[in-house]
Design a protein around this motif. Sequence first.
Motif, PDB file in Angstrom:
ATOM      1  N   GLN A   1       0.833  -1.201   0.000  1.00  0.00           N
ATOM      2  CA  GLN A   1       0.000   0.000   0.000  1.00  0.00           C
ATOM      3  C   GLN A   1       0.867   1.250   0.000  1.00  0.00           C
ATOM      4  O   GLN A   1       0.564   2.227  -0.700  1.00  0.00           O
ATOM      5  CB  GLN A   1      -0.938   0.011   1.212  1.00  0.00           C
ATOM      6  CG  GLN A   1      -1.946   1.160   1.182  1.00  0.00           C
ATOM      7  CD  GLN A   1      -2.827   1.132  -0.056  1.00  0.00           C
ATOM      8  OE1 GLN A   1      -3.558   0.177  -0.290  1.00  0.00           O
ATOM      9  NE2 GLN A   1      -2.773   2.179  -0.867  1.00  0.00           N
ATOM     10  N   ASP A   2       1.952   1.234   0.763  1.00  0.00           N
ATOM     11  CA  ASP A   2       2.880   2.373   0.762  1.00  0.00           C
ATOM     12  C   ASP A   2       3.446   2.582  -0.639  1.00  0.00           C
ATOM     13  O   ASP A   2       3.519   3.712  -1.141  1.00  0.00           O
ATOM     14  CB  ASP A   2       4.031   2.142   1.742  1.00  0.00           C
ATOM     15  CG  ASP A   2       3.586   2.193   3.190  1.00  0.00           C
ATOM     16  OD1 ASP A   2       2.460   2.672   3.450  1.00  0.00           O
ATOM     17  OD2 ASP A   2       4.363   1.767   4.058  1.00  0.00           O
ATOM     18  N   GLY A   3       3.867   1.485  -1.276  1.00  0.00           N
ATOM     19  CA  GLY A   3       4.402   1.577  -2.629  1.00  0.00           C
ATOM     20  C   GLY A   3       3.371   2.127  -3.600  1.00  0.00           C
ATOM     21  O   GLY A   3       3.690   2.964  -4.458  1.00  0.00           O
TER      22      GLY A   3
ATOM     23  N   ASP B   1       1.187  -5.300  -9.752  1.00  0.00           N
ATOM     24  CA  ASP B   1       1.662  -6.351  -8.851  1.00  0.00           C
ATOM     25  C   ASP B   1       1.236  -6.055  -7.412  1.00  0.00           C
ATOM     26  O   ASP B   1       0.793  -6.953  -6.687  1.00  0.00           O
ATOM     27  CB  ASP B   1       3.186  -6.458  -8.942  1.00  0.00           C
ATOM     28  CG  ASP B   1       3.688  -7.830  -8.518  1.00  0.00           C
ATOM     29  OD1 ASP B   1       3.342  -8.821  -9.190  1.00  0.00           O
ATOM     30  OD2 ASP B   1       4.414  -7.912  -7.506  1.00  0.00           O
ATOM     31  N   PHE B   2       1.374  -4.786  -6.999  1.00  0.00           N
ATOM     32  CA  PHE B   2       0.961  -4.406  -5.639  1.00  0.00           C
ATOM     33  C   PHE B   2      -0.545  -4.659  -5.446  1.00  0.00           C
ATOM     34  O   PHE B   2      -0.960  -5.174  -4.408  1.00  0.00           O
ATOM     35  CB  PHE B   2       1.274  -2.930  -5.370  1.00  0.00           C
ATOM     36  CG  PHE B   2       2.741  -2.605  -5.330  1.00  0.00           C
ATOM     37  CD1 PHE B   2       3.688  -3.593  -5.135  1.00  0.00           C
ATOM     38  CD2 PHE B   2       3.178  -1.298  -5.471  1.00  0.00           C
ATOM     39  CE1 PHE B   2       5.039  -3.292  -5.095  1.00  0.00           C
ATOM     40  CE2 PHE B   2       4.521  -0.983  -5.428  1.00  0.00           C
ATOM     41  CZ  PHE B   2       5.454  -1.980  -5.239  1.00  0.00           C
TER      42      PHE B   2
ATOM     43  N   ASN C   1      -6.637  -7.180  -5.026  1.00  0.00           N
ATOM     44  CA  ASN C   1      -7.481  -6.399  -5.943  1.00  0.00           C
ATOM     45  C   ASN C   1      -7.179  -6.796  -7.389  1.00  0.00           C
ATOM     46  O   ASN C   1      -6.472  -6.093  -8.118  1.00  0.00           O
ATOM     47  CB  ASN C   1      -7.234  -4.894  -5.742  1.00  0.00           C
ATOM     48  CG  ASN C   1      -7.484  -4.466  -4.316  1.00  0.00           C
ATOM     49  OD1 ASN C   1      -8.399  -4.963  -3.671  1.00  0.00           O
ATOM     50  ND2 ASN C   1      -6.660  -3.554  -3.809  1.00  0.00           N
ATOM     51  N   THR C   2      -7.714  -7.937  -7.827  1.00  0.00           N
ATOM     52  CA  THR C   2      -7.377  -8.466  -9.146  1.00  0.00           C
ATOM     53  C   THR C   2      -7.885  -7.582 -10.281  1.00  0.00           C
ATOM     54  O   THR C   2      -7.214  -7.439 -11.309  1.00  0.00           O
ATOM     55  CB  THR C   2      -7.938  -9.891  -9.314  1.00  0.00           C
ATOM     56  OG1 THR C   2      -9.337  -9.882  -9.000  1.00  0.00           O
ATOM     57  CG2 THR C   2      -7.240 -10.860  -8.383  1.00  0.00           C
ATOM     58  N   LYS C   3      -9.057  -6.978 -10.118  1.00  0.00           N
ATOM     59  CA  LYS C   3      -9.604  -6.097 -11.162  1.00  0.00           C
ATOM     60  C   LYS C   3      -8.709  -4.873 -11.326  1.00  0.00           C
ATOM     61  O   LYS C   3      -8.364  -4.481 -12.444  1.00  0.00           O
ATOM     62  CB  LYS C   3     -11.028  -5.678 -10.785  1.00  0.00           C
ATOM     63  CG  LYS C   3     -11.641  -4.604 -11.689  1.00  0.00           C
ATOM     64  CD  LYS C   3     -11.906  -5.139 -13.096  1.00  0.00           C
ATOM     65  CE  LYS C   3     -12.727  -4.163 -13.937  1.00  0.00           C
ATOM     66  NZ  LYS C   3     -12.074  -2.878 -14.174  1.00  0.00           N
TER      67      LYS C   3
END
Length: 328
Positions: free
Chosen positions: A254-256, A283-284, A290-292
């Motif tokens: 989430q930071d990234g 990727d994050f 969260n695939t969508k």
Amino acid sequence: RELIAYSPVRLEPEPKPLAVVNPVTPANIKNDEELFLAGQRIFQIQNPTLDADPYYEELLRRDPDNISANTGMGILDLKDGKFSSAEGHFKKAIDRLTFQFTAPKNGEPLYYLGVALKAQGKFDEAFTAFYKAAWSQEWKSPAYFSLAEIASSHGDFVAALNYASRSLDANALNVRAYGLKAAIIRHLNRTPEAIDLLAMATEKTDPLDVRLMAEKWLATKDVKATQTLVTTLNAHPATIQEMGAEYAEAGLWQDGTDVLMKAVETAKDKANISPLVYYYLGDFAEKMGNTKTAADYRHQATLQSAEYVFPFQYEMQPVLRRAMEVNP
């Protein structure tokens, strides 16, 4: 009373140093130590006309378990992203180092074995290798830093804070450890303490370090911190990918995402954003379930220009491989 004085410096002429001479071919170097040093010298000075590999390979032909040559070849494999091959070389070096239950004085192959294992996702084995490398004072700081990254990626921020602190105890100028420690403290809901740490680290180590800038923005979100980070990311876009790699290595997805999205939102030319940034974001997103959203980011990556794009980080390998798996 004499207030000020000056004496000119008179330099005595020195003889001209000897010119650098390229080593002879590996097979013609009879002494094993000189053979290893020839390869090491080529590697250290990044000789553009010679490779270190043939020198290490010749030494391994003579002695397949040679510690120095296996370590050297392992490091070359790491730089080439050949993690499995690197693991084999480091294990050979360690087998000889630890023969008859010897505690190795040289922790280098143990540390780099941890790097090779971590890059392959073998986190438990990597954890053991890093911990053993931490026995050596020379490798304490990088080993504990890597342990902190593994603990952070598992969500164990209490352990991660302990390891990051130990890394800084061994090397108080480890700027990457300051960035990671500040992130960990922030995730432990001790934001004021993280802000104080960042102020000290910025003054003590590197005021131009982008990770420290990113951490300050994440901790404060104030106008000055925002402007400093945005200006730097726009001026030096390669650092955006560095941020992606650092947050990925510590499992701080989430930071990234927040930092990379800030770079995307404030980019002067949206068409010129590297597709690699969107692949990191995809990727994050997938790592967070969260695939969508991940699919959307990866699709956006395919729309970006590929001109002058070079994925120079080995951390990009699993990101791109995963992108190819979900969209051949």
